[in-house]
Every structure is written in structure tokens, then in C-alpha cells.
Write an enzyme that holds these catalytic residues in place. Structure first.
Site, PDB file in Angstrom:
ATOM      1  N   GLY A  18       8.136   2.606  -3.203  1.00  0.00           N
ATOM      2  CA  GLY A  18       7.083   1.780  -3.991  1.00  0.00           C
ATOM      3  C   GLY A  18       6.519   2.672  -5.094  1.00  0.00           C
ATOM      4  N   GLN A  74       0.366   5.208 -11.001  1.00  0.00           N
ATOM      5  CA  GLN A  74       1.183   6.556 -10.903  1.00  0.00           C
ATOM      6  C   GLN A  74       2.183   7.363 -11.789  1.00  0.00           C
ATOM      7  OE1 GLN A  74       2.661   4.814  -6.946  1.00  0.00           O
ATOM      8  NE2 GLN A  74       2.438   6.792  -6.291  1.00  0.00           N
ATOM      9  N   HIS A 117      -0.182  -1.170   0.168  1.00  0.00           N
ATOM     10  CA  HIS A 117      -0.325   0.288  -0.527  1.00  0.00           C
ATOM     11  C   HIS A 117      -0.287   0.215  -1.879  1.00  0.00           C
ATOM     12  CE1 HIS A 117       0.644   4.649  -0.290  1.00  0.00           C
ATOM     13  NE2 HIS A 117       0.824   4.537  -1.396  1.00  0.00           N
ATOM     14  N   GLU A 118       0.848  -0.514  -2.395  1.00  0.00           N
ATOM     15  CA  GLU A 118       0.854  -0.685  -4.210  1.00  0.00           C
ATOM     16  C   GLU A 118      -0.078  -1.354  -4.493  1.00  0.00           C
ATOM     17  OE1 GLU A 118       2.522   1.807  -5.076  1.00  0.00           O
ATOM     18  OE2 GLU A 118       3.955   2.078  -3.338  1.00  0.00           O
ATOM     19  N   CYS A 177       2.960   8.933   0.056  1.00  0.00           N
ATOM     20  CA  CYS A 177       2.692   8.464  -1.306  1.00  0.00           C
ATOM     21  C   CYS A 177       3.391   9.443  -2.317  1.00  0.00           C
ATOM     22  CB  CYS A 177       1.148   8.152  -1.302  1.00  0.00           C
ATOM     23  SG  CYS A 177       0.735   7.843  -3.192  1.00  0.00           S
ATOM     24  N   LEU A 178       3.967   8.949  -3.430  1.00  0.00           N
ATOM     25  CA  LEU A 178       4.604   9.936  -4.328  1.00  0.00           C
ATOM     26  C   LEU A 178       3.469  10.628  -5.012  1.00  0.00           C
ATOM     27  CD1 LEU A 178       7.541   7.504  -5.669  1.00  0.00           C
ATOM     28  CD2 LEU A 178       7.662   9.336  -3.957  1.00  0.00           C
ATOM     29  N   HIS A 181      -3.220   0.813  -5.145  1.00  0.00           N
ATOM     30  CA  HIS A 181      -2.805   1.562  -6.224  1.00  0.00           C
ATOM     31  C   HIS A 181      -3.380   0.818  -7.444  1.00  0.00           C
ATOM     32  CE1 HIS A 181      -0.939   5.274  -5.090  1.00  0.00           C
ATOM     33  NE2 HIS A 181      -0.022   4.868  -4.488  1.00  0.00           N
TER      34      HIS A 181
HETATM   35 NI    NI Z   1       1.214   5.484  -3.161  1.00  0.00          NI
END
Ligand code: NI
Length: 170
Positions: free
Chosen positions: A46, A51, A135-136, A93-94, A139
Site C-alpha cells: 500500500g 508518502q 492504514h492507508e 510502513c514504507l 495516511h
Molecule cells: Ni504506511
């Protein structure tokens, strides 16, 4: 298509409420396409617009890691309609490379969003799909996964990041 730079915590764009998407134009389609490429290259399941430094409410996801075309989904202006149950599982998480810890989330989530053409659709997901959508969507609202854990754990992660920053590894 182009791979975009992924912003790492505590980049302020990650902590800012994204703007609603109002234009469903070629620029949006290009952004979504680049976000998919960036997510697959990372690799991750994701990726939300903040991000990649774009303070807008949209994300891309693919919990199959590119194996199942039906799981390649872009959700624009996501809105969580219903949640149900609980799950507790390791999350990453990236924007927090190398950091993983258990996060409690709802087991099932129904999320409504626009597609790239502006049509509304819903995804009713469980387990990893629900976790990923929640989660996304967080964000998109300037919330990161360390906000979903205990103060103690959050402070530990922040200290670890500071150490890595000092060592030039973040
Ligand atoms: Ni994330």
C-alpha cells in the site's frame, strides 16, 4: 511511468491532513500510475499520496503483491463506512523502513472511494485487505501507524529513528 521518492517520517507532509481530490484528470491518472510503480518497486502492499510528497487523499494498494490484477486498487477520497471485529498483527510502513510492530486494527472494513474516473465504489475487506485500507486511509488523514500504538512503543520507535538519523541511515 516513474518511481517517486518515498518520504520518511517525520516529514511534515506525512503528518498533514490531505486535501480532497476534485479533478479526475490525466494528471491524477499519471500520479496513480506512478504511485503503483513506486509501491511495486519498494516493494510494498500500500502507498498513500502523502508518502510521495503529495498532500491529497488517495492511496494505491495491492495485497497480492502484483499477482492478482483484481487486488490492484486505487482509492481516491477514501471514507471508512463500517468496521467490525478486531485483529492484531505485525505492521510496517514504507515511510518507516525496517520498523515493524504489532498494531490492533478492525478485522473487517468497508471503505468507499472514487476510482480514477470519479466513480464511487466500495471495498469490503477482511484481514490484510482491511488492515491495509485502514492504514492507508490514516495516511490520507495525516495519521501514521506509530499513532496507533502505545506511548511507550511510540517513544521507543522515535528514539530508534533519531539514532538512525544521527548515523545517516534514515
Ligand atoms: Ni504506511
Amino acid at each position: 511511468m516513474a518511481v517517486m521518492e518515498i518520504r520518511h517520517y517525520p516529514d511534515p507532509v506525512l503528518l498533514t491532513l490531505g486535501d480532497a481530490v476534485t479533478e479526475f484528470d490525466d494528471k491524477l491518472k499519471k500520479l496513480v500510475s506512478d504511485m503503483f510503480e513506486t509501491m511495486y518497486a519498494a516493494p510494498g502492499v500500500g502507498l498513500a499520496a502523502p508518502q510521495v510528497g503529495v498532500s491529497k487523499r488517495l492511496f494505491v494498494m495491492d495485497c497480492s503483491g502484483g499477482k492478482d490484477p483484481e487486488q490492484r486498487i486505487a482509492m481516491i477520497n477514501p471514507e471508512v463506512l463500517r468496521v467490525e471485529g478486531e485483529q492484531n498483527g505485525e505492521e510496517g510502513c514504507l515511510s518507516f523502513p525496517g520498523i515493524f510492530f504489532p498494531v490492533e486494527r478492525e478485522f473487517r472494513a468497508v471503505v468507499r472511494a472514487h476510482d480514477v474516473d470519479g466513480n464511487l465504489f466500495e471495498v469490503d475487506g477482511m484481514e490484510l485487505t482491511a488492515r491495509c485500507m485502514l492504514h492507508e486511509t490514516d495516511h490520507c488523514d495525516g495519521i501514521v501507524f506509530i499513532d496507533k500504538t502505545t506511548t511507550l512503543k511510540r517513544e521507543m520507535v522515535k528514539r530508534k529513528i533519531k539514532k538512525l538519523q544521527k548515523a545517516g541511515q534514515w
